[in-house]
Design a protein around this motif. Structure first.
Motif: not given
Length: 321
Positions: A119-123
């Protein structure tokens, strides 16, 4: 203080996430680019610059997928705040636009590479108002909240899952950022930079800085990180009498983005060459931190690191597990 956020951050669960390395040092020393004010966000304004950023993040996303790890996509907006933007010819409206487009690029990377195992989190990435190596021009917490609020509110209007503030050099600016993020409804991570003695440039210990931010914000930050320091600079601060006291401060540290070099900030500031250290050794040193920091979940690099270092961090953590 209890925040109601749009997202539950998966890096707060029992899983490991990778992130990228030293973006600016990669662009300057490997690509030979000129980055005025050490700012990478202006690359979003040209086709060639956008392609370079896209390729940069894609390489790291593929490393995360290969390691079956999550990935935190940090926007290239460390310098995209009013004071630094003004030096580079950006007014507030132009900064708003470039911060939004940075998130759009991260959305693109996530669509192409995220899978169930990664999963990829946008920060949305923030940097200090002043120098990232010195506690100069210190603001009150309220002044810092007012200063950083606009950039954070822009991120809150996009697909950003969170914001993260890097190379924080003193606690009050961090307090203001946490409060601004809370007001905007976004989770926040605060990453302190440390000197070779393991203390912030302000002279605060890491433990005291975390306590001051948590006390002033009722623990509103999602977690804390360390960046722009080599593990040998701060390892001693995580153990011994201070680290042995069970007051929960070590569990608040969930991320490390380490320098490849053991050089001090002053030495790095004056360096004309890249000290990229030993990627395999750095990987082992980061993996070893898991023994001291049980909550450690986000791992990547800072000055001097590139994809080789993050690959070694991923490999070493897999072997340790």
């Amino acid at each position: 203080m209890t925040a109601l956020y749009r997202h539950r951050l998966p890096q707060l669960d029992d899983r490991l996430f990778l992130t990228d390395g030293g973006l600016e040092t990669t662009l300057v020393f490997h690509d030979g680019m000129d980055l005025p004010c050490f700012a990478s966000f202006p690359l979003l304004d040209s086709g060639a610059g956008l392609k370079r950023l896209r390729d940069y993040y894609a390489q790291y996303a593929m490393i995360a997928v290969a390691n079956r790890r999550g990935f935190v996509l940090e926007t290239p907006t460390w310098r995209a705040n009013p004071d630094w933007g003004r030096r580079l010819g950006y007014d507030l409206a132009a900064l708003d636009d470039v911060n939004r487009r940075a998130i759009t690029l991260m959305e693109e990377i996530r669509r192409h590479y995220a899978v169930a195992a990664s999963p990829m989190v946008i920060s949305g990435c923030l940097g200090p108002r002043g120098d990232g190596y010195q506690a100069d021009g210190a603001m009150t917490a309220k002044a810092a909240q007012d200063y950083h609020a606009r950039q954070i509110e822009v991120f809150a209007s996009t697909a950003a899952d969170m914001i993260a503030a890097f190379t924080m050099t003193y606690p009050d600016e961090a307090v203001g950022i946490v409060n601004a993020a809370h007001a905007a409804g976004l989770p926040s991570a605060i990453s302190f930079t440390l000197e070779t003695d393991g203390r912030l440039p302000s002279g605060d210990t890491l433990r005291d800085a975390i306590a001051r931010v948590d006390d002033a914000t009722s623990g509103a930050a999602a977690y804390f990180m360390i960046n722009c320091a080599h593990p040998t600079h701060f390892g001693h601060e995580l153990g011994g009498d201070d680290g042995g006291k069970d007051d929960g401060w070590l569990s608040r540290i969930r991320g490390v983005r380490a320098n490849a070099s053991r050089r001090s900030h002053a030495e790095l500031d004056n360096s004309t060459d890249l000290d990229d250290g030993d990627p395999a050794e750095l990987g082992r040193e980061i993996a070893a931190l898991k023994r001291t920091l049980p909550g450690l979940a986000v791992l990547g690099g800072c000055c001097g690191t590139d994809h080789r270092h993050v690959e070694e961090i991923g490999f070493s953590c897999r072997e340790a597990a």
